[in-house]
Design a protein around this motif. Structure first.
Motif, mmCIF file in Angstrom:
data_model
loop_
_atom_site.group_PDB
_atom_site.id
_atom_site.type_symbol
_atom_site.label_atom_id
_atom_site.label_comp_id
_atom_site.label_asym_id
_atom_site.label_seq_id
_atom_site.Cartn_x
_atom_site.Cartn_y
_atom_site.Cartn_z
ATOM 1 N N GLU A 41 0.827 -1.208 0.000
ATOM 2 C CA GLU A 41 0.000 0.000 0.000
ATOM 3 C C GLU A 41 0.860 1.256 0.000
ATOM 4 O O GLU A 41 0.449 2.306 -0.484
ATOM 5 C CB GLU A 41 -0.940 0.015 1.205
ATOM 6 N N THR A 42 2.039 1.143 0.596
ATOM 7 C CA THR A 42 2.941 2.301 0.622
ATOM 8 C C THR A 42 3.953 2.252 -0.514
ATOM 9 O O THR A 42 4.823 3.115 -0.595
ATOM 10 C CB THR A 42 3.699 2.352 1.964
ATOM 11 N N LEU A 43 3.824 1.243 -1.371
ATOM 12 C CA LEU A 43 4.787 1.102 -2.466
ATOM 13 C C LEU A 43 4.602 2.183 -3.513
ATOM 14 O O LEU A 43 5.556 2.700 -4.086
ATOM 15 C CB LEU A 43 4.635 -0.286 -3.110
ATOM 16 N N PHE A 78 1.445 4.294 7.824
ATOM 17 C CA PHE A 78 2.111 5.218 6.901
ATOM 18 C C PHE A 78 3.064 6.185 7.600
ATOM 19 O O PHE A 78 3.565 7.115 6.969
ATOM 20 C CB PHE A 78 1.073 6.027 6.122
ATOM 21 N N GLY A 79 3.297 5.995 8.890
ATOM 22 C CA GLY A 79 4.144 6.930 9.623
ATOM 23 C C GLY A 79 5.559 6.983 9.084
ATOM 24 O O GLY A 79 6.076 6.021 8.523
ATOM 25 N N GLY A 107 11.465 5.139 6.301
ATOM 26 C CA GLY A 107 10.102 5.145 6.794
ATOM 27 C C GLY A 107 9.652 3.826 7.379
ATOM 28 O O GLY A 107 8.560 3.728 7.944
ATOM 29 N N GLU A 108 10.492 2.774 7.259
ATOM 30 C CA GLU A 108 10.148 1.478 7.845
ATOM 31 C C GLU A 108 10.237 1.562 9.376
ATOM 32 O O GLU A 108 10.973 2.395 9.918
ATOM 33 C CB GLU A 108 11.121 0.404 7.354
ATOM 34 N N PRO A 136 9.281 12.499 15.526
ATOM 35 C CA PRO A 136 9.218 11.586 14.371
ATOM 36 C C PRO A 136 7.906 10.829 14.260
ATOM 37 O O PRO A 136 7.499 10.470 13.154
ATOM 38 C CB PRO A 136 10.407 10.635 14.606
ATOM 39 N N ASN A 137 7.224 10.584 15.391
ATOM 40 C CA ASN A 137 5.967 9.841 15.314
ATOM 41 C C ASN A 137 4.788 10.724 14.906
ATOM 42 O O ASN A 137 3.676 10.234 14.737
ATOM 43 C CB ASN A 137 5.665 9.167 16.657
ATOM 44 N N GLN A 138 5.018 12.039 14.761
ATOM 45 C CA GLN A 138 3.938 12.958 14.415
ATOM 46 C C GLN A 138 3.877 13.266 12.917
ATOM 47 O O GLN A 138 3.040 14.042 12.491
ATOM 48 C CB GLN A 138 4.123 14.290 15.168
ATOM 49 N N ILE A 139 4.731 12.650 12.150
ATOM 50 C CA ILE A 139 4.874 13.073 10.757
ATOM 51 C C ILE A 139 4.847 11.872 9.819
ATOM 52 O O ILE A 139 5.331 10.789 10.145
ATOM 53 C CB ILE A 139 6.182 13.884 10.585
ATOM 54 N N SER A 140 4.229 12.071 8.689
ATOM 55 C CA SER A 140 4.226 11.048 7.634
ATOM 56 C C SER A 140 4.273 11.772 6.301
ATOM 57 O O SER A 140 3.730 12.868 6.161
ATOM 58 C CB SER A 140 2.960 10.181 7.714
#
Length: 843
Positions: A273-275, A420-421, A436-437, A469-473
């Motif tokens: 899905e994130t590909l 998607f984080g 992003g992993e 870092p956990n607040q952004i995607s």
């Protein structure tokens, strides 16, 4: 001369294939990329589990399939032949104990996990020539020579020529069925396809070289639609609606090497899905099907985030232009008070009131604006960035009232962040892993360290808020064509860690900083308005007055009988005394903060002279070696020849004098470092500025002389003084001098090097004017007042663009002056750098 050719061991295929790909999920993605590069419109990933459970018996065909497996020898003793067409696992009722054995458990695990992995597409396929020259050639550069596809003009995602070795990661036997697109290859044949087979274990034979391993290539008859001929029939028993054109590739990876259990398949499905990024065109459809876990079957589609606080899009152009669009969705702007739009902080945003109320902001900048002291980049290439910021905690009642937050669905945000984080990188619309992993790669930009070094909240009046870092995607989109120096590692997992990649990260962080500053300016002003309306300071003054009254009243009643004092009065006295103790503790903490500020100043100065110290360290290590050799040689010679001092010996003595001077320089530096924390500097007293600046000039004299910098202090009336902590004056002046010294070392600094301080006073204030003849503030700094924000710096590495300055020097100057209720004014009309400081006399 004999020429010897290189030989490549067949085992090299394993090194560049299975052992060079991080995991089986990455191998699947590599093969999907091949489908994309072949202009496929449909691609299918299908997991075919051979047995849902252990069957009571096996057909001859099933037994032949099992016996061909490389793992069969470990379990062959368990199989018993009942007839020509029937086999079973041979455990009789009398051998029930065998079921408890480890070998039997392994057999059950092997059978239930047997799985084929299919990757199917309807791209242009390959003809025999392509298979021989490209597919069978390691490291081919055909995608570099032809970087775009013919039909959809896609930029090809592959470049290493190693993708086919991903097959080794997925199964022991690879079967590839190819039907070429007749129009693409200009072929006449339409009734046959190519069949390619390879056992990967052949590459591990002892002593074999790579060219001695042969794959099998044959032609197969084609009587019906290509894909239906080779795919299992049950693959079409679903309602997903995928269909293929009559050309393409069918890949079957048999005798799987990995356990494709349900959770692992789900993880791959989520990863797919994130590909493809959300803005990918709808001419490439990707499907996921599993015959064992049908609940995972789906058409892979990119999700779109609509539940966010901020959305930021940025584009770096070929001309080094940077266009940043900010979409605010965090605040109830309709409830903002009018005084917000009259504030300096709102003006710093550079937005009209109408645009601000619409939630939109555009910044048209250049790389020179982001990196004023760095030559323009010319090696990164253009790229785009899009990211979302979302709070992942529910704000309390006070914060909602203070910052006027909109309400939001927290569970939806957390679900999005789990999938998607992080900031992901896409090259030509395909994911570059592992960015992003989950794990360390999720924060490849180092946002956690930035936030930890600046834990300020959104309402901090000095700024300094940093996104976690956990607040952004989000997604960063690059291209093989436009960003050739951002090349993949040979493992295809990540980008090469070169100067260009460091610059790439630096540009992204600068764009993030624009967003952070936007949010921090809004938050700080909303908090200031809230505090003013709620009269926090007045309440504190009232509390102080009440506390003093209670304690004074208690003292007057100390002679009274203890029994006459009511419980309420006792409680009030207890509260008042504890309140006063807390005030004392806070004051002590403020004093500790002053010491920490001074130590931070020393750290800034140390950073400024770190290069000198490194050079000096190298000399200290080796300084006596030439002296010792010369003295020993001359000593021996003088004994043998009855000679007195020679020229070499005199030269050695001169060397010793130089070393002594270097040691003295080190001594001066240590004294200078320790001077900032002397105990008398931590007491508030009357400091006469004439005497103070003479001492300051003396401390800096040698360092500035070494750099040919003049330090002038105008004649100061001897009666001008401030009642202050001397450590605070050190903080102000040392930071200013350090900045001037570093400014003089810049490429664009003029030959004249001069620092000047003048001081005068009026009825109410002491006025200090500090200036230098350096290059001054860069004209590319859009808002000069930002130099006073915590962690704002223009000092960057000229190769990578990474911040090298601490960004706290001018912030400490400003915050120290603020504590004394003083004001600062940048003298922008002067050449060089100029700052006017006003501090009230009556403190």
């Amino acid at each position: 001369m004999k020429e010897i050719p290189f030989k490549v061991s067949a085992r090299a295929a394993r090194l560049i294939g299975a052992e060079n790909i991080a995991n089986a999920e990455s191998a699947v993605i590599e093969l999907i990329k091949n489908s994309y590069d072949a202009d496929a419109e449909t691609c299918l990933v299908y997991f075919e589990h051979i047995f849902d459970e252990i069957p009571s018996s096996f057909t001859h065909q099933e037994f032949e399939y099992l016996s061909a497996s490389p793992s069969f020898d470990k379990f062959s003793s368990f199989f018993k032949r009942l007839s020509d067409d029937c086999y079973k696992i041979g455990i009789s009722s009398s051998d029930e104990s065998l079921k408890e054995s480890t070998s039997y458990e392994l057999l059950v695990s092997w059978l239930t996990n047997l799985c084929r992995v299919w990757i199917v597409d309807d791209g242009h396929g390959m003809n025999e020539k392509t298979i021989e020259n490209n597919w069978m050639t390691i490291g081919t550069n055909n995608k570099e020579k032809s970087p775009t596809t013919k039909k959809f003009i896609r930029i090809k995602s592959g470049a290493k020529g190693l993708g086919r070795f991903a097959l080794d990661k997925l199964g022991a036997l690879s079967s590839v069925y190819v039907y070429p697109d007749k129009e693409y290859y200009q072929l006449d044949k339409n009734n046959s396809c190519l069949e390619w087979y390879n056992w990967w274990e052949n590459f591990l034979a002892e002593g074999k070289t790579l060219d001695s391993v042969k794959a099998q290539l044959d032609y197969g008859a084609l009587d019906n639609l290509f894909h239906t001929k080779y795919l299992p029939e049950d693959i079409f028993d679903n309602d997903l609606g995928f269909k293929f054109k009559n050309h393409g590739v069918v890949i079957c990876c048999d005798y799987n090497k990995e356990n494709w259990h349900k959770e692992r398949q789900k993880r791959l499905c989520d990863s797919l899905e994130t590909l493809i990024p959300p803005n990918e065109k709808d001419n490439f459809s990707l499907f996921f099907v599993s015959n064992k876990y049908s609940e995972l079957n789906k058409k892979i589609s990119s999700a779109v985030n609509t539940n966010f606080d901020y959305k930021v899009s940025a584009q770096l152009g070929d001309d080094n232009s940077v266009v940043i669009d900010i979409d605010r969705n965090e605040f109830e702007v309709s409830e903002f008070p009018e005084e917000f739009y009259e504030s300096e902080r709102f003006k710093n945003l550079g937005s009209s009131i109408d645009d601000f109320k619409k939630g939109r902001q555009r910044h048209c900048l250049t790389l020179k604006n982001l990196f004023p002291k760095l030559d323009e980049f010319d090696s990164i290439g253009n790229f785009s960035l899009s990211f979302y910021f979302s709070k992942l905690g529910s704000p309390g009642k006070e914060d909602r009232e203070k910052f006027l937050y909109k309400s939001f669905d927290l569970s939806t945000r957390k679900s999005w962040a789990d999938t998607f984080g992080g900031i992901r990188i896409f090259r030509d619309n395909f994911r570059v892993r592992p960015y992003g992993e989950p794990g360390a790669a999720k924060d490849w930009l180092g946002l956690g360290d930035r936030a930890a070094s600046s834990p300020a909240g959104i309402g901090n009046p000095d700024g300094g808020w940093r996104v976690r870092p956990n607040q952004i995607s989000g997604v960063v989109s690059i291209s093989r064509v436009n960003n050739p120096r951002l090349a993949d590692k040979s493992s295809r997992e990540g980008i090469q860690e070169n100067d260009e990649f460091a610059q790439f990260k630096s540009v992204i962080l600068k764009i993030l900083e624009i967003f952070e500053n936007d949010r921090a300016e809004i938050g700080a002003e909303l908090k200031a308005i809230y505090d003013q309306k709620n009269a926090e300071s007045q309440k504190e003054e009232q509390a102080n007055t009440i506390s003093k009254q209670v304690l004074e009243g208690s003292k007057n009643k100390e002679g009274n009988n203890e029994e006459e004092v009511s419980p309420e009065q006792k409680n009030l006295k207890l509260l008042a005394s504890q309140y006063e103790k807390k005030k004392e503790q806070i004051e002590e903490l403020r004093e500790e903060q002053k010491i920490l500020r001074s130590l931070a100043t020393i750290g800034t100065i140390s950073s400024s002279f770190s290069h000198d110290l490194k050079l000096l360290h190298g000399k200290l290590v080796k300084r006596f070696i030439p002296v010792q050799r010369t003295l020993e040689a001359n000593h021996e010679y003088s004994i043998n020849n009855n000679l007195d001092f020679t020229e070499d010996l005199l030269d050695s003595i001169e060397r010793i004098k130089i070393f002594k001077n270097q040691d003295n320089s080190m001594k001066d530096w240590i004294n200078f470092s320790l001077l900032g924390v002397k105990k008398d500097k931590r007491r508030r007293r009357k400091v006469y500025l004439d005497q103070y600046l003479k001492q300051l000039k003396k401390i800096w004299e040698k360092k500035l002389d070494d750099r040919s910098i003049d330090f002038d202090v105008d004649v100061i009336p001897k009666d001008i003084a401030l009642k202050c902590f001397e450590i605070d004056l050190d903080c102000i002046f040392n930071n200013l001098v350090v900045n001037s010294v570093e400014a003089f070392s810049q490429k664009d600094a003029p030959s004249l090097r001069k620092i000047n301080i003048e001081i005068h006073s009026n009825e109410t204030d002491v006025i200090i004017i500090y200036s230098d003849s350096g290059p001054g503030l860069s004209k590319d700094i859009v808002n000069p007042q930002r130099i006073f924000q915590c962690f704002f710096t223009t000092k960057v590495n000229e190769h990578s663009g990474e911040d090298e300055g601490t960004g706290i020097g001018m912030w400490m100057v400003k915050s120290t002056i603020n504590e004394y209720r003083g004001n600062t004014k940048l003298l922008l009309d002067k050449s060089g750098f100029g700052l006017e400081i006003q501090i009230p006399k009556n403190l």
